[in-house]
Design a protein around this motif. Structure first.
Motif, PDB file in Angstrom:
ATOM      1  N   TYR A 121       0.863  -1.324   0.008  1.00  0.00           N
ATOM      2  CA  TYR A 121      -0.039   0.280  -0.048  1.00  0.00           C
ATOM      3  C   TYR A 121       0.756   1.403   0.263  1.00  0.00           C
ATOM      4  O   TYR A 121       0.387   2.309  -0.119  1.00  0.00           O
ATOM      5  N   GLN A 122       2.063   1.128   0.245  1.00  0.00           N
ATOM      6  CA  GLN A 122       2.984   2.261   0.312  1.00  0.00           C
ATOM      7  C   GLN A 122       3.904   2.493  -0.873  1.00  0.00           C
ATOM      8  O   GLN A 122       4.525   3.582  -0.967  1.00  0.00           O
ATOM      9  N   SER A 123       4.239   1.447  -1.748  1.00  0.00           N
ATOM     10  CA  SER A 123       5.388   1.702  -2.815  1.00  0.00           C
ATOM     11  C   SER A 123       4.945   2.679  -3.615  1.00  0.00           C
ATOM     12  O   SER A 123       5.908   3.283  -4.132  1.00  0.00           O
ATOM     13  N   TYR A 124       3.722   2.982  -3.922  1.00  0.00           N
ATOM     14  CA  TYR A 124       3.253   4.032  -4.987  1.00  0.00           C
ATOM     15  C   TYR A 124       3.838   5.595  -4.472  1.00  0.00           C
ATOM     16  O   TYR A 124       4.250   6.282  -5.313  1.00  0.00           O
ATOM     17  N   LEU A 125       4.211   5.710  -3.221  1.00  0.00           N
ATOM     18  CA  LEU A 125       4.465   6.681  -2.794  1.00  0.00           C
ATOM     19  C   LEU A 125       6.050   7.144  -2.938  1.00  0.00           C
ATOM     20  O   LEU A 125       6.428   8.275  -2.993  1.00  0.00           O
ATOM     21  N   TYR A 126       6.681   5.955  -3.362  1.00  0.00           N
ATOM     22  CA  TYR A 126       8.203   6.294  -3.555  1.00  0.00           C
ATOM     23  C   TYR A 126       8.610   6.198  -5.055  1.00  0.00           C
ATOM     24  O   TYR A 126       9.639   6.199  -5.418  1.00  0.00           O
ATOM     25  N   ARG A 127       7.532   5.815  -5.865  1.00  0.00           N
ATOM     26  CA  ARG A 127       7.789   5.656  -7.245  1.00  0.00           C
ATOM     27  C   ARG A 127       6.974   6.267  -8.200  1.00  0.00           C
ATOM     28  O   ARG A 127       5.866   6.624  -7.892  1.00  0.00           O
ATOM     29  N   LYS A 128       7.751   6.882  -9.250  1.00  0.00           N
ATOM     30  CA  LYS A 128       6.713   7.542 -10.240  1.00  0.00           C
ATOM     31  C   LYS A 128       5.597   6.427 -10.962  1.00  0.00           C
ATOM     32  O   LYS A 128       5.828   5.268 -10.951  1.00  0.00           O
ATOM     33  N   ALA A 129       4.546   7.075 -11.114  1.00  0.00           N
ATOM     34  CA  ALA A 129       3.446   6.570 -11.950  1.00  0.00           C
ATOM     35  C   ALA A 129       3.970   5.912 -13.397  1.00  0.00           C
ATOM     36  O   ALA A 129       4.735   6.521 -13.777  1.00  0.00           O
ATOM     37  N   SER A 130       3.899   4.449 -13.396  1.00  0.00           N
ATOM     38  CA  SER A 130       4.388   3.928 -14.374  1.00  0.00           C
ATOM     39  C   SER A 130       3.747   4.409 -15.768  1.00  0.00           C
ATOM     40  O   SER A 130       2.596   4.502 -15.712  1.00  0.00           O
ATOM     41  N   PRO A 131       4.550   4.547 -16.846  1.00  0.00           N
ATOM     42  CA  PRO A 131       3.887   4.763 -18.207  1.00  0.00           C
ATOM     43  C   PRO A 131       3.199   3.721 -18.645  1.00  0.00           C
ATOM     44  O   PRO A 131       2.656   3.730 -19.871  1.00  0.00           O
ATOM     45  N   TYR A 132       3.290   2.551 -18.265  1.00  0.00           N
ATOM     46  CA  TYR A 132       2.709   1.365 -18.737  1.00  0.00           C
ATOM     47  C   TYR A 132       1.525   0.911 -18.083  1.00  0.00           C
ATOM     48  O   TYR A 132       1.785   0.572 -17.061  1.00  0.00           O
ATOM     49  N   LYS A 133       0.457   0.837 -18.613  1.00  0.00           N
ATOM     50  CA  LYS A 133      -0.867   0.602 -18.299  1.00  0.00           C
ATOM     51  C   LYS A 133      -1.056  -0.770 -18.251  1.00  0.00           C
ATOM     52  O   LYS A 133      -0.983  -1.282 -19.667  1.00  0.00           O
ATOM     53  N   PRO A 134      -1.531  -1.553 -17.137  1.00  0.00           N
ATOM     54  CA  PRO A 134      -1.893  -3.307 -17.709  1.00  0.00           C
ATOM     55  C   PRO A 134      -3.134  -3.032 -18.559  1.00  0.00           C
ATOM     56  O   PRO A 134      -4.107  -2.427 -18.186  1.00  0.00           O
ATOM     57  N   SER A 135      -3.304  -4.283 -19.369  1.00  0.00           N
ATOM     58  CA  SER A 135      -4.511  -4.140 -20.160  1.00  0.00           C
ATOM     59  C   SER A 135      -5.530  -4.853 -19.329  1.00  0.00           C
ATOM     60  O   SER A 135      -5.424  -5.507 -18.516  1.00  0.00           O
ATOM     61  N   LEU A 136      -6.816  -4.473 -19.879  1.00  0.00           N
ATOM     62  CA  LEU A 136      -8.220  -5.055 -18.964  1.00  0.00           C
ATOM     63  C   LEU A 136      -7.977  -6.565 -19.274  1.00  0.00           C
ATOM     64  O   LEU A 136      -8.656  -7.242 -18.287  1.00  0.00           O
ATOM     65  N   HIS A 137      -7.548  -7.186 -20.288  1.00  0.00           N
ATOM     66  CA  HIS A 137      -7.301  -8.563 -20.529  1.00  0.00           C
ATOM     67  C   HIS A 137      -6.482  -9.295 -19.290  1.00  0.00           C
ATOM     68  O   HIS A 137      -6.709 -10.221 -18.738  1.00  0.00           O
ATOM     69  N   LEU A 138      -5.449  -8.535 -19.202  1.00  0.00           N
ATOM     70  CA  LEU A 138      -4.460  -8.986 -18.302  1.00  0.00           C
ATOM     71  C   LEU A 138      -5.439  -8.971 -16.875  1.00  0.00           C
ATOM     72  O   LEU A 138      -5.097  -9.870 -15.949  1.00  0.00           O
ATOM     73  N   LEU A 139      -5.978  -7.763 -16.542  1.00  0.00           N
ATOM     74  CA  LEU A 139      -6.560  -7.860 -15.121  1.00  0.00           C
ATOM     75  C   LEU A 139      -7.492  -8.665 -14.775  1.00  0.00           C
ATOM     76  O   LEU A 139      -7.642  -9.484 -14.062  1.00  0.00           O
ATOM     77  N   SER A 140      -8.323  -9.156 -15.988  1.00  0.00           N
ATOM     78  CA  SER A 140      -9.358 -10.119 -15.873  1.00  0.00           C
ATOM     79  C   SER A 140      -8.698 -11.680 -15.814  1.00  0.00           C
ATOM     80  O   SER A 140      -9.167 -12.326 -15.128  1.00  0.00           O
ATOM     81  N   LYS A 141      -7.546 -11.741 -16.450  1.00  0.00           N
ATOM     82  CA  LYS A 141      -6.864 -12.908 -16.111  1.00  0.00           C
ATOM     83  C   LYS A 141      -6.363 -13.250 -14.788  1.00  0.00           C
ATOM     84  O   LYS A 141      -6.457 -14.110 -14.032  1.00  0.00           O
ATOM     85  N   LEU A 142      -5.688 -12.211 -14.179  1.00  0.00           N
ATOM     86  CA  LEU A 142      -5.125 -12.275 -12.889  1.00  0.00           C
ATOM     87  C   LEU A 142      -6.277 -12.291 -11.928  1.00  0.00           C
ATOM     88  O   LEU A 142      -6.204 -13.044 -10.753  1.00  0.00           O
ATOM     89  N   ARG A 143      -7.584 -11.869 -12.011  1.00  0.00           N
ATOM     90  CA  ARG A 143      -8.789 -11.970 -11.137  1.00  0.00           C
ATOM     91  C   ARG A 143      -9.335 -13.447 -11.366  1.00  0.00           C
ATOM     92  O   ARG A 143      -9.553 -13.822 -10.083  1.00  0.00           O
ATOM     93  N   ALA A 144      -9.055 -13.977 -12.448  1.00  0.00           N
ATOM     94  CA  ALA A 144      -9.762 -15.330 -12.593  1.00  0.00           C
ATOM     95  C   ALA A 144      -8.495 -16.344 -11.675  1.00  0.00           C
ATOM     96  O   ALA A 144      -9.088 -17.335 -11.407  1.00  0.00           O
ATOM     97  N   TYR A 145      -7.327 -15.829 -12.048  1.00  0.00           N
ATOM     98  CA  TYR A 145      -6.287 -16.717 -11.408  1.00  0.00           C
ATOM     99  C   TYR A 145      -6.455 -16.775  -9.816  1.00  0.00           C
ATOM    100  O   TYR A 145      -6.243 -17.802  -9.197  1.00  0.00           O
ATOM    101  N   GLU A 146      -6.830 -15.760  -9.494  1.00  0.00           N
ATOM    102  CA  GLU A 146      -6.855 -15.411  -7.827  1.00  0.00           C
ATOM    103  C   GLU A 146      -8.108 -16.348  -7.334  1.00  0.00           C
ATOM    104  O   GLU A 146      -7.827 -17.011  -6.410  1.00  0.00           O
ATOM    105  N   GLU A 147      -9.122 -16.514  -8.193  1.00  0.00           N
ATOM    106  CA  GLU A 147     -10.226 -17.408  -7.615  1.00  0.00           C
ATOM    107  C   GLU A 147      -9.687 -18.748  -7.944  1.00  0.00           C
ATOM    108  O   GLU A 147     -10.413 -19.428  -6.809  1.00  0.00           O
TER     109      GLU A 147
END
Length: 573
Positions: A121-147
């Motif tokens: 929860y704190q790492s973003y305070l020390y790092r610049k925002a990434s110029p690379y955004k995760p794709s919606l498909h990757l996010l969907s795959k991660l949520r499915a894997y978590e389940e």
């Protein structure tokens, strides 16, 4: 302020009352008008306190102030509160942005206990925002894997049933259970472990398997759990754990050896409860058949895959036709595989996070610019190499990462407060020699730009000590600190540097490896992407069944900058 708005609304409503009432005489109107004023005043005296009570009862939301109250009031007709509404909208948006940043644009999920893993929860305070955004498909795959992991992970009925298969000859009801596993065996140095785990996790997502990692207490001491309400650690009492030390290329259940002896086919594989996959740097041509479509079709029927690897083999997964489309949707920007998966999986434990944040605040936080310099000399027996020193200085000065030294009268001119710029250089090396040279150089001499250069090195362990916990804590902390810099220089062949540039989403400058006791020209070059290099890829065309240059098959898999035979994921540019 809210009652005054109600008074305004009420007075406006009064002003809008019609002045003429048809069928009523003028005298009656005057009389009724006088009465109306009295009634309105009385009504006003009743409505004001009632309104305040209603606001107090329904409008105030603990933790959000009068946010709901403002919404309640705006329901009244003819009441305008645009300035307050806009400030509330802005405040809500700032809160959403803060949450979005801490969860890395949806890459992470909420629900973890913050005190159990502060870095999440704190790492973003020390790092610049990434110029690379995760794709919606990757996010969907991660949520499915978590389940999937939550359903099939250690401690579940499905896991218990699947483990029983390892004690039987037949796979039993594995298909109905729907849980398959890939186990990563602890192997090699920390940098290799991190990049190889990311590769195995990618493979697990592509094949609907649950990733379990061997590592025990030391692993838990370095990293937080990445998955909510479950664990990725292989239980100590795992049925095959006692056999791990004996697993090798000649093992009875080794995939490559079984291919060599022609013992594996569609019928024989159905009776196997597990297979050992040897994907380390010394694997042979039969082991490399793992990257062929035909063998993937066989492996998908095996409940347990036990894998030993120290490679970032993701580039070769992009060359398997059955994975190609899925990977393309998951990673539209091909060179960001480790950047996204690394930030998703690897969160420093609280002990390591303390090392990171204390050092950052003490030496890096106040700098106008932070430069990372990772130095790893593989073939140097001891001491400092003058050739390497010259190469490092040439690289950082030729690429304008650090300024040249000033000579003559210029060095006596004091910079103004506006001109003064502090650059902090974070050096990581097993020895102190290069750090001492740079520190002395920039202490004893001013710079042509009048920048003030601070040189810092957290540790100097002398040599790699893979099995020591404190050594690994410091190594992990330094990799992470390097990833927080604005610009980064790393050493060729070093997975330590690969991890840093990947986590930071940085295209580092790579110090080329010296050959035949000579300095490379140029001394360094820019990385094509943040992703690591696959040091030992297969050179085989599975369809044609002959050797081929796998670095020339698709445009997004190319040869590495630092290892000519290696493979790397890049974007078309």
């Amino acid at each position: 302020m809210y009652p005054s708005r109600r008074r305004l609304s009420l007075s406006r409503a009064i002003d809008q009352q019609p002045e003429d009432q048809s069928g009523v005489q003028e005298k009656s109107c005057r009389f009724l008008g006088a009465m109306r004023i009295t009634e309105i005043l009385a009504l006003f005296m009743v409505l004001v306190p009632v309104s305040l009570v209603i606001v107090a009862m329904f409008g105030y939301d603990q933790g959000n102030g009068f946010v709901q109250a403002s919404r309640f009031i705006t329901m009244e007709p003819n009441v305008t509160s645009s300035s307050d509404d806009s400030s509330l909208v802005q405040r809500d948006q700032e809160q959403k942005d803060s949450v979005d940043m801490s969860l890395l644009g949806g890459l992470l999920v909420s629900g973890f206990k913050k005190e159990s893993c502060l870095s999440r929860y704190q790492s973003y305070l020390y790092r610049k925002a990434s110029p690379y955004k995760p794709s919606l498909h990757l996010l969907s795959k991660l949520r499915a894997y978590e389940e999937l992991h939550k359903r099939c992970g250690p401690g579940t009925r499905q896991y218990t049933n699947a483990e029983r298969l390892l004690k039987q000859k037949q796979t039993g009801e594995m298909e109905s259970q729907g849980c398959k596993y890939v186990v990563w065996m602890s192997f090699s140095g920390l940098g290799n472990r991190i990049i190889s785990i990311a590769s195995v996790f990618l493979y697990a997502m592509l094949t609907d398997r649950v990733l379990l990692v061997e590592g025990g207490e030391q692993f838990a001491d370095l990293f937080c759990e990445p998955f909510l309400d479950t664990t990725w650690l292989l239980p100590k009492d795992f049925t095959l754990a006692s056999q791990f030390s004996g697993f090798g290329q000649n093992s009875a259940h080794c995939h490559g050896d079984m291919l060599k002896r022609k013992l594996i086919n569609e019928s024989s594989v159905s009776s196997l409860s597990h297979l050992y996959l040897h994907l380390a740097h010394d694997y042979n041509e039969h082991d490399k058949m793992f990257f062929c479509e035909e063998d993937q079709n066989l492996l998908k029927n095996v409940p347990w895959l036990i894998m030993r690897t120290n490679n970032f083999f993701a580039p070769s997964l992009f060359l398997i036709s059955s994975f190609e489309e899925e990977l393309g949707m998951m990673f539209p920007e091909k060179g960001t595989v480790f950047h996204h998966l690394g930030r998703y999986l690897f969160h420093p434990s609280n002990q390591v996070w303390g090392l990171i944040t204390r050092y950052y605040q003490a030496y890096l936080a106040k700098a106008d610019e932070r430069i990372g310099l990772q130095i790893r000399v593989f073939d140097e027996k001891s001491g400092v190499s003058p050739r390497v020193t010259k190469q490092i200085i040439s690289c950082v000065q030729n690429e304008n990462l650090l300024p040249r030294l000033s000579k003559g009268e210029e060095q006596y001119k004091q910079p103004s407060e506006e001109e003064l710029k502090l650059k902090s250089v974070l050096v990581t090396s097993l020895t102190t020699g290069y750090f001492e040279i740079l520190k002395t150089m920039y202490w004893e001499n001013p710079t042509v730009t009048r920048d003030v250069i601070g040189i810092h090195q957290p540790s100097h362990e002398g040599h790699q000590q893979t099995e020591k916990l404190m050594h690994n804590r410091k190594a992990w902390a330094e990799m992470y600190l390097l990833s927080l810099t604005d610009k980064l220089v790393i050493s060729a062949w070093s997975t330590f540097g690969y991890v840093a540039q990947g986590l930071g989403g940085l295209r580092a400058w790579i110090l080329y490896k010296q050959e035949n006791q000579t300095n490379p020209n140029p001394p360094c070059g820019r990385a094509m992407s943040p992703d690591p290099c696959f040091h030992a890829p297969p050179y085989y065309d599975c369809k044609a069944k002959k050797g081929t240059d796998t670095g020339n098959v698709v445009p997004h898999v190319r040869h590495c900058e630092d290892i000519s035979w290696g493979l790397k994921l890049v974007d078309n540019f």
